[in-house]
Enzyme design. Sequence first.
Site, PDB file in Angstrom:
ATOM      1  N   HIS A  39       0.836  -1.192   0.000  1.00  0.00           N
ATOM      2  CA  HIS A  39       0.000   0.000   0.000  1.00  0.00           C
ATOM      3  C   HIS A  39       0.874   1.246   0.000  1.00  0.00           C
ATOM      4  O   HIS A  39       1.806   1.359   0.801  1.00  0.00           O
ATOM      5  CB  HIS A  39      -0.934  -0.022   1.200  1.00  0.00           C
ATOM      6  N   LYS A  60     -13.865   5.939   5.778  1.00  0.00           N
ATOM      7  CA  LYS A  60     -14.195   6.931   4.744  1.00  0.00           C
ATOM      8  C   LYS A  60     -15.708   6.987   4.531  1.00  0.00           C
ATOM      9  O   LYS A  60     -16.288   8.023   4.287  1.00  0.00           O
ATOM     10  CB  LYS A  60     -13.480   6.553   3.433  1.00  0.00           C
TER      11      LYS A  60
HETATM   12  P1  PGA Z   1      -7.300  -0.710  -0.173  1.00  0.00           P
HETATM   13  O1  PGA Z   1      -6.700  -0.373   1.242  1.00  0.00           O
HETATM   14  O2  PGA Z   1      -7.659   0.577  -0.818  1.00  0.00           O
HETATM   15  O3  PGA Z   1      -6.175  -1.398  -0.828  1.00  0.00           O
HETATM   16  O4  PGA Z   1      -8.443  -1.601   0.092  1.00  0.00           O
HETATM   17  C1  PGA Z   1      -7.183   0.640   1.956  1.00  0.00           C
HETATM   18  C2  PGA Z   1      -6.270   0.920   3.111  1.00  0.00           C
HETATM   19  O5  PGA Z   1      -5.508   0.086   3.543  1.00  0.00           O
HETATM   20  O6  PGA Z   1      -6.351   2.045   3.596  1.00  0.00           O
END
Ligand code: PGA
Length: 899
Positions: A144, A566
Amino acid sequence: MSPVPLRQPAMLSDRDEVRHLGRLLGDVIRDFDGKAAFDTIEALRQASVAVHRDDGPERRAELARLLAGLSLDDAVRFIRGFLNFSLLANIAEDRQTGLVPEGAEKRPERLEGALDELARHGVAPGEVAATLAGALISPVLTAHPTEVRRKSVIDRESAIAELVARRAAAADRQAIDSELYRQIALLWQTRPLRAVRLLVVDEIANALSVMRDNLLPVLPALHRRAETLLGADVGSFLKPGSWIGGDRDGNPFVTAETLRTALAGQARAALQYYLGEVHRLGAELSISASIARITPELAALADDSGDESPHRQDEPYRRALSGIYARLAETHAERTGTRPPRASALIAESYPGPGALVADLEVVRASLVAHGGERLVGNRLDDLIRAVGIFGFHLASLDMRQNSGVHRAVVAELLREAGVCPDYEALGPDERTELLRRELAHRRLLGSPFADYSEVTQSELAILRAAAEAHARYGPAAVRNYVISHSTCVADLFEVYLLLKEVGLYRPGDVPACDVMVSPLFETIEDLEAAPAVMRAFLAMPESRALADARGGVQEVMIGYSDSNKDGGYLTSSWALFEASRALADVFADAGIRLQLFHGRGGTVGRGGGSAFAGIRAQPPGTVGARIRITEQGEVIASKYGTPALAALSLETMTSATLLATLAPPETDPADLARFRAAMEMLSGSARAAYRGLVYETPGFNTYFRAATPVGEIAELKIGSRPSSRTKSDRIEDLRAIPWVFSWSQARVMLPGWFGVGAALIGFSDKGLLRAMNAQWPFFAATLSNMAMVLAKSDIAIAALYSELVEDEALRAEVFGTISAGWKRTHDSLLEITGKTDVLGDDPVLARRIRMRLPYIEPLNALQVELIRRYRRGETDARVREGIHLTINGIAAGLRNSG
Ligand code: PGA
């Protein structure tokens, strides 16, 4: 790099060390860039520190004047100076965190402390050992994109960290200081920003170095320690995982090829580690058969080795180990397609699997024990056997991940082309499930070599084929889990099984079997609320049960922290995750299946971050059950696993928390818990209304967000291989959670970490109940304490500077007014509950550390705003953009969190 010793005298405080490193950085800047450059940065530093020491309009004006007077070159250099200072301060802080002060083993984060606590609750060591033997504790590394630092910068930091640790214990500090100077000079002259976007292969290589250098060497020793403390066998309970090279949700660059590259790299690292250890054992075990006796099994192993060297004829252990080495070398060649760096002189067959290697090593061990006792064995052999048990030939299980929408489209195409169903996507959820179950029961496949499949379908089938290949090559542990993003219904799970069947990984039959477990990821508030019902329906199907039974009665469910945040805001997301977990535990208990929760959380509070220990302990009773997987992402990987010492500490903390969450009695009385839950339900409702009211229901909010944060500029950073949005749409719903959280954090609003909480707390009249919840309920206490950390890092005065970037004045006034009023409500009501005068009243160390950092962050915020203004007005000077990207790095380093 040699590991930093875990125990060392803390002769210097982090403050002393930060100052010392700061001075050296100053020397470096003066020596390399000249006195004038140094003086400019130093004047700004002093002005900023003065503002923080004793705020006042004149001091602020002086700081602003100095900032405004910077040329672009000076600004870029100044930003780099502050960025590097923050990096150095982080090193000093990490060293202190990694230290184990006298008596710390009694803290519950340490195994000793956790076992003591369990003993006080009457849990016997035997029960703990049995729990560990059936446990799975797994940190899962992801790519990520929240790590803003280049690998070259991190490498310099590691070198400096090692020197700082040596310096603390050294009698002669001068020699170390000159090496420190050199390393800091190298850091100063290393470009902080990436020139080109990271590729998936770069992400694979970065993660691999963490696994190889910091996880491989420490995990066996940690198991050994647990075993010594408990006096019993504990199995292999800690197993690392990874998503890197297999997670293609929204990342078109992850393909069959990257899956192969990742797994081959992992296998190489594991096998080369074993080869090295076998080689060292061979050097060590020079026992002569003319002096000591050996077992017949060892004699046979030695004779079968093919090692005819006259030098070793009476050394059966060495001969046996030469044979093992040769078989491992052949395994390396066969599985990874490359010869190991040190070849074997013998010709041997490869090992069919890790079990056969362990069996040989056990022969060596048994012979040593039979003729010399346990004490002759030594840690190296024990740790090696353990390592093979943990890491197999694959090192870490690589998960696959894709979005449910993609699966549906692929399945629809397969069904259509096969003439089974013309429009699968038009069916209702139940019809889809039934159709899939019928298909799964068939032995025939849908895929046809004559069909002309879309690109997506081809690439999805290709990566699945690569996974099947990996099972054959490295064993089924290489790819164990398949995560389905945005899961909403039972059909989502069966669709993936159907795809797995196409490549032979799902085998139909009276009792179907599948070596890959499908893990639904529930990640919006609505989906989390529906999760228990979906799982109840899924577990009621005989095929689901058969699959779970075949893997020891376990089924995993993944829950997403950032997307739920979110969607519904901080409090509601925390609550929805808690309630979903609790309800899932009931569903699973009814079904007689063990629940394995996989927590998809990031480093920042808005993405589920915060203390891992408190986070695990705050899980609802009955939901941990000694099985837990947790994502470890971006900058968190360096801060928690950046050195062997840090990795050992993080893994131990995770183990202690898991044991306590599984075996200690709940800390909250059930009657209280019922009251607390009812209160939380109300709080969550009002927090959600406030949050959604602002984010999704205020006209123009999206415009405000895009203007008053650097979200657009963050998307241009070259920090990860995947795009920052899944689709072309610019709706907040479609933006990935990382840039959402990241940009609020840069603007020092940190909205995802608190917004809505103030409205909920203020509207709740029974303040005594809130105080009781904070005192008696780990979940609520952890929620508030994480929020306190966020509030301490936020700054509404700085947020106001960013709001000036919004051109529409009415919109600016409305949204910023709501944000700042919300912040004040949240801040004040938190203090009312905790009874403190400062949000970090409970954590003076953190409070001091944050205070020390703020003077190094705030000027970067001021410059960022100014540079963004110029950039958005169309200034094309490359230094403007570079300056923005450097401030992003500098602020992230200072705050110690990115997205
Ligand atoms: P994702 O992860 O967008 O890959 O689902 C979100 C995050 O870890 O904040």
